[in-house]
Design a protein around this motif. Structure first.
Motif, PDB file in Angstrom:
ATOM      1  N   SER A  16       0.830  -0.947  -0.066  1.00 50.82           N
ATOM      2  CA  SER A  16      -0.027  -0.087  -0.196  1.00 50.82           C
ATOM      3  C   SER A  16       0.843   1.292  -0.031  1.00 50.82           C
ATOM      4  N   ASN A  17       0.564   2.200  -0.660  1.00 48.76           N
ATOM      5  CA  ASN A  17       1.479   3.264  -1.012  1.00 48.76           C
ATOM      6  C   ASN A  17       0.734   4.468  -1.388  1.00 48.76           C
ATOM      7  N   GLN A  18       1.425   5.595  -0.931  1.00 49.85           N
ATOM      8  CA  GLN A  18       0.914   6.968  -1.493  1.00 49.85           C
ATOM      9  C   GLN A  18       1.992   7.643  -2.235  1.00 49.85           C
ATOM     10  N   ARG A  19       1.726   7.884  -3.473  1.00 51.73           N
ATOM     11  CA  ARG A  19       2.658   8.520  -4.320  1.00 51.73           C
ATOM     12  C   ARG A  19       2.824  10.132  -4.195  1.00 51.73           C
ATOM     13  N   THR A  20       4.007  10.358  -4.710  1.00 49.80           N
ATOM     14  CA  THR A  20       4.310  11.954  -4.489  1.00 49.80           C
ATOM     15  C   THR A  20       3.683  12.132  -5.790  1.00 49.80           C
ATOM     16  N   PRO A  21       3.545  13.782  -5.805  1.00 50.09           N
ATOM     17  CA  PRO A  21       2.851  14.330  -7.113  1.00 50.09           C
ATOM     18  C   PRO A  21       3.694  14.178  -7.974  1.00 50.09           C
ATOM     19  N   GLY A  22       3.388  14.280  -9.634  1.00 51.84           N
ATOM     20  CA  GLY A  22       4.006  14.183 -10.499  1.00 51.84           C
ATOM     21  C   GLY A  22       4.509  12.994 -10.974  1.00 51.84           C
ATOM     22  N   ASP A  23       5.126  12.661 -12.228  1.00 47.76           N
ATOM     23  CA  ASP A  23       5.174  11.286 -12.359  1.00 47.76           C
ATOM     24  C   ASP A  23       6.756  10.910 -12.229  1.00 47.76           C
ATOM     25  N   GLU A  24       7.820  11.792 -12.492  1.00 46.87           N
ATOM     26  CA  GLU A  24       9.098  11.571 -12.350  1.00 46.87           C
ATOM     27  C   GLU A  24       9.608  10.331 -12.614  1.00 46.87           C
ATOM     28  N   GLY A  25       9.201   9.885 -13.839  1.00 46.47           N
ATOM     29  CA  GLY A  25       9.690   8.530 -14.378  1.00 46.47           C
ATOM     30  C   GLY A  25       8.960   7.130 -13.674  1.00 46.47           C
ATOM     31  N   TYR A  26       7.871   7.701 -12.779  1.00 44.96           N
ATOM     32  CA  TYR A  26       7.347   6.212 -12.131  1.00 44.96           C
ATOM     33  C   TYR A  26       6.686   5.370 -13.072  1.00 44.96           C
ATOM     34  N   GLY A  27       5.710   5.907 -13.829  1.00 43.39           N
ATOM     35  CA  GLY A  27       4.892   5.064 -14.904  1.00 43.39           C
ATOM     36  C   GLY A  27       5.707   4.215 -15.744  1.00 43.39           C
ATOM     37  N   ALA A  28       6.794   4.513 -16.439  1.00 48.66           N
ATOM     38  CA  ALA A  28       7.348   3.790 -17.083  1.00 48.66           C
ATOM     39  C   ALA A  28       8.261   2.464 -16.270  1.00 48.66           C
ATOM     40  N   THR A  29       8.661   3.016 -14.926  1.00 52.05           N
ATOM     41  CA  THR A  29       9.375   1.907 -14.199  1.00 52.05           C
ATOM     42  C   THR A  29       8.262   1.041 -13.490  1.00 52.05           C
ATOM     43  N   ALA A  30       7.315   1.451 -13.204  1.00 52.62           N
ATOM     44  CA  ALA A  30       6.116   0.765 -12.930  1.00 52.62           C
ATOM     45  C   ALA A  30       6.182  -0.273 -13.894  1.00 52.62           C
ATOM     46  N   ALA A  31       5.730   0.181 -15.147  1.00 51.83           N
ATOM     47  CA  ALA A  31       5.226  -0.903 -16.265  1.00 51.83           C
ATOM     48  C   ALA A  31       6.401  -1.976 -16.444  1.00 51.83           C
ATOM     49  N   ARG A  32       7.613  -1.437 -16.466  1.00 47.34           N
ATOM     50  CA  ARG A  32       8.645  -2.301 -16.711  1.00 47.34           C
ATOM     51  C   ARG A  32       8.905  -3.500 -15.389  1.00 47.34           C
TER      52      ARG A  32
END
Lengths: 116, 116
Positions: B19-35
């Motif tokens: 369970s997690n709370q994201r910081t604002p903004g993507d900051e490369g998160y989306g691509a890494t999460a998919a990977r």
């Protein structure tokens, strides 16, 4: 920022992992969901709950309990039984329930400054 | 409608509840999460994953594994270790990880018609 997180004790304890896809429309779901969370919080052995749902209606709720007996008592609670029937009949296209024994847990990151 | 659900075998198996709370903004998160999801699916002992996040950035991801050894191997995977470091440093305001042994599971409701 931590009110969405369950403040659980040291393991072991139990988790009920409820993943679900909502049907379209509210159909009384919102009010009942809020009531069920309120009821769960008053149950013996309740430790916490974490819940989220995306725009597509896919949700995961994890509730935490002291024991299998506490889970069984919550399952047998009359108002909750009625709500689960409505869930099967109206609110969920599909759901999965998994009951698991939490063996270890950790959290992060350390607080990084004001406002968190 | 079932592609969001993990098609897990009969218990017992293991769950990692994140369970997690994201910081604002993507900051490369989306691509890494998919990977990371792609990588996890290729790991020995991987059984499935369920994940959702609401508009406020609160997310729950549950991954399912055959054994504790499979979880340990995934945790030690080099690219995943790098991603977890970035998660601690940038992507998450807070998170909790719980490792649990799934003891029983059931699903519902029965299919109610076409398109489900």
């Amino acid at each position: 920022m931590t009110e969405r997180f369950a403040n659980t004790p040291q393991p072991p304890y139990y988790a009920v992992i409820f993943s679900n896809q909502r049907t379209p429309g509210d159909e009384g779901y919102g009010a009942t969901a809020a009531r069920m969370e309120q009821l769960a919080r008053s149950q013996p052995g309740f430790l916490g709950i974490e819940s989220t749902r995306d725009e597509g209606g896919f949700g995961i709720t994890v509730s935490y309990w002291e024991s299998e007996a506490a889970i069984a008592a919550w399952r047998a609670q009359a108002e909750h039984s009625d709500a689960r029937r409505d869930g099967r009949e109206r609110w969920y296209e599909h759901f999965q329930v998994r009951v698991a024994k939490v063996e270890r847990a950790y959290a992060g990151p350390p607080a990084r400054g004001a406002g968190q």
